[in-house]
Design an enzyme around this catalytic site. Sequence first.
Site, PDB file in Angstrom:
ATOM      1  N   LYS A   1       0.923  -1.389   0.029  1.00  0.00           N
ATOM      2  CA  LYS A   1       0.250   0.076   0.090  1.00  0.00           C
ATOM      3  C   LYS A   1       0.917   1.270  -0.119  1.00  0.00           C
ATOM      4  CE  LYS A   1      -4.634   0.713   0.200  1.00  0.00           C
ATOM      5  NZ  LYS A   1      -5.506   0.061  -0.366  1.00  0.00           N
TER       6      LYS A   1
HETATM    7  P1  NAD Z   1     -13.266   6.880  -3.501  1.00  0.00           P
HETATM    8  O1  NAD Z   1     -12.057   8.067  -3.013  1.00  0.00           O
HETATM    9  O2  NAD Z   1     -13.599   6.785  -5.320  1.00  0.00           O
HETATM   10  O3  NAD Z   1     -14.824   7.442  -2.014  1.00  0.00           O
HETATM   11  C1  NAD Z   1     -14.737   7.447  -1.012  1.00  0.00           C
HETATM   12  C2  NAD Z   1     -15.740   8.095  -0.529  1.00  0.00           C
HETATM   13  O4  NAD Z   1     -16.170   8.367   0.938  1.00  0.00           O
HETATM   14  C3  NAD Z   1     -16.318   9.622  -0.967  1.00  0.00           C
HETATM   15  O5  NAD Z   1     -17.370   9.563  -1.491  1.00  0.00           O
HETATM   16  C4  NAD Z   1     -15.744  10.183   0.527  1.00  0.00           C
HETATM   17  O6  NAD Z   1     -16.256  11.729  -0.202  1.00  0.00           O
HETATM   18  C5  NAD Z   1     -16.313   9.569   1.121  1.00  0.00           C
HETATM   19  N1  NAD Z   1     -15.347  10.038   2.471  1.00  0.00           N
HETATM   20  C6  NAD Z   1     -14.383  10.050   2.457  1.00  0.00           C
HETATM   21  N2  NAD Z   1     -14.006  10.569   4.078  1.00  0.00           N
HETATM   22  C7  NAD Z   1     -15.314  10.785   4.670  1.00  0.00           C
HETATM   23  C8  NAD Z   1     -15.920  10.408   5.338  1.00  0.00           C
HETATM   24  N3  NAD Z   1     -14.727  10.804   6.787  1.00  0.00           N
HETATM   25  N4  NAD Z   1     -17.422   9.828   6.100  1.00  0.00           N
HETATM   26  C9  NAD Z   1     -18.050   9.910   4.949  1.00  0.00           C
HETATM   27  N5  NAD Z   1     -17.237   9.418   3.488  1.00  0.00           N
HETATM   28  C10 NAD Z   1     -16.474   9.686   3.632  1.00  0.00           C
HETATM   29  O7  NAD Z   1     -12.647   5.778  -3.036  1.00  0.00           O
HETATM   30  P2  NAD Z   1     -12.387   4.549  -2.558  1.00  0.00           P
HETATM   31  O8  NAD Z   1     -11.429   3.704  -3.945  1.00  0.00           O
HETATM   32  O9  NAD Z   1     -14.231   4.175  -3.156  1.00  0.00           O
HETATM   33  O10 NAD Z   1     -11.926   4.212  -1.260  1.00  0.00           O
HETATM   34  C11 NAD Z   1     -13.056   3.646  -0.554  1.00  0.00           C
HETATM   35  C12 NAD Z   1     -12.656   2.556   0.464  1.00  0.00           C
HETATM   36  O11 NAD Z   1     -12.940   1.277   0.071  1.00  0.00           O
HETATM   37  C13 NAD Z   1     -11.179   3.293   1.337  1.00  0.00           C
HETATM   38  O12 NAD Z   1     -11.170   2.368   2.452  1.00  0.00           O
HETATM   39  C14 NAD Z   1     -10.458   1.641   0.281  1.00  0.00           C
HETATM   40  O13 NAD Z   1      -9.498   1.752   0.537  1.00  0.00           O
HETATM   41  C15 NAD Z   1     -11.265   0.649  -0.392  1.00  0.00           C
HETATM   42  N6  NAD Z   1     -10.597  -0.195  -0.862  1.00  0.00           N
HETATM   43  C16 NAD Z   1     -10.748   0.383  -2.397  1.00  0.00           C
HETATM   44  C17 NAD Z   1     -11.076  -0.120  -3.988  1.00  0.00           C
HETATM   45  C18 NAD Z   1     -11.200   0.382  -5.201  1.00  0.00           C
HETATM   46  O14 NAD Z   1     -10.541  -0.369  -6.317  1.00  0.00           O
HETATM   47  N7  NAD Z   1     -11.161   1.333  -4.860  1.00  0.00           N
HETATM   48  C19 NAD Z   1     -10.924  -1.863  -3.348  1.00  0.00           C
HETATM   49  C20 NAD Z   1     -10.541  -2.334  -1.992  1.00  0.00           C
HETATM   50  C21 NAD Z   1     -10.866  -1.249  -0.743  1.00  0.00           C
END
Ligand code: NAD
Length: 429
Positions: free
Chosen positions: A119
């Site tokens: 990461k």
């Molecule tokens: P992203 O940036 O596309 O979306 C994140 C979302 O969460 C946004 O809508 C943002 O406004 C919201 N957010 C941020 N801080 C917040 C808070 N304090 N309270 C409420 N909402 C909040 O990111 P993503 O890719 O969707 O990732 C989200 C989570 O999923 C992370 O933990 C990431 O590690 C995990 N994840 C992502 C992937 C992937 O393929 N993108 C894969 C596995 C895990």
Amino acid sequence: MAEVQEFSPEPGALEWETPLYRTALAQYEQALPHANVEELVAERLRYPERALVVSVPVKLDAGRWRVFPGYRVQHSTVLGPTKGGVRYDAEVTLGECAALAMWMTWKCALLRLPYGGAKGGVRCNPRELSTDELQKITRRFTSELLPIIGPQEDIPAPDMATNEQTMAWMMDTYSMQVGHAVPEIVTGKPISLGGSLFRQEATGAGVVMVIIRACERLGWSLGEQRCVVQGFGNVGGVAAAELHERGARVVAVSDVSGGVHDEHGLDVPALRRFAAERGSLEEFLECERVTNEELLELPCDILVLAAREDQVHGDNAPRIKAKMVAEGANGPTSLEADAILGERGIVVLPDVLTNAGGVTVSYFEWVQDLGRLFWDRAEIRAKLADQLNDAFDRVWKLADEQGLSLRSAALVAGIREVSGALTARGIYP
Ligand code: NAD
């Protein structure tokens, strides 16, 4: 209340010492007694293999220079190259990356992907940066990572606040250094550069595949479930849309600006169009607004956590009303909250299983890039469902047989895969 093990850091653990790393390590310690691992192997896997701390100097649009801290942590190379996201966030630290890298190791192993976990990220506030500034950060950060990344070494992917465009810049920067196009250096890139169909939707769609499998096991009909989704980005936005399409009633969603709530069910496609056009849900005033804290405690059946870590904690866990919590984000439930939810009989679908759709289709993307042979969407979706269902069934069976939570069972299954390989390889030299 279930016992929460305390972690007292050894001297070597101090570099990583943050609440999130403590959570990852405590989960590991809780799973270890059930995993039947030699002590030497268990000790090796407590630490990431390698970490790089860099500083990224960038001239901002206003003409001022700023230096941003950046990190990449590789937890385990036992099963293959490391794999993991890159995030741009104000809270990125070495310890946070180390925790997320360790979870990636268990996730890849649980899904039987030939990878270890990594990461990385840059500590910055992406919402205050222009596209041009983000491009400069990405290109310089990639250059700084050159000694440790590569298609057979470490393959980055998108995570919080990074996307296809970020991956395109990373791929271009790496390719310019080696002198030819290397699509397989990153996953989650645009289709035009060798990205995979269905990668963008894979994590959110995978979350819903796991929820559906769990509902089947529990005898629940998805169409009768009221769902709340925290986070409306790549994971949460797609998960909400998939739930809506499959007939579940999505009663609330939120992003960092807060949430929207309608007991009769939200028009998720309209909300996604709104968020895509305006950049957030902030100005959506057509239904009741709720804060993120209120959203988590709304009456519902399934709560999908798809924003960020540590959202359900000791304070709010007793007030969660859902029957099932699905972890789309990494580490959204604290150790204390996990114990409270378990005692209250709330089913927690753990992150290492539930959000593994993203890395699984990333693996498909890497395989397609290496073979220069591309698959169609239906084939990828079907392969993903097979792989997630297989992992789900193994976790469910292990939990049942050994009386474990689904989280412990998922970790035990992942740890066993890695420790089996490390025992066979031995510790060098
Ligand atoms: P992203 O940036 O596309 O979306 C994140 C979302 O969460 C946004 O809508 C943002 O406004 C919201 N957010 C941020 N801080 C917040 C808070 N304090 N309270 C409420 N909402 C909040 O990111 P993503 O890719 O969707 O990732 C989200 C989570 O999923 C992370 O933990 C990431 O590690 C995990 N994840 C992502 C992937 C992937 O393929 N993108 C894969 C596995 C895990």
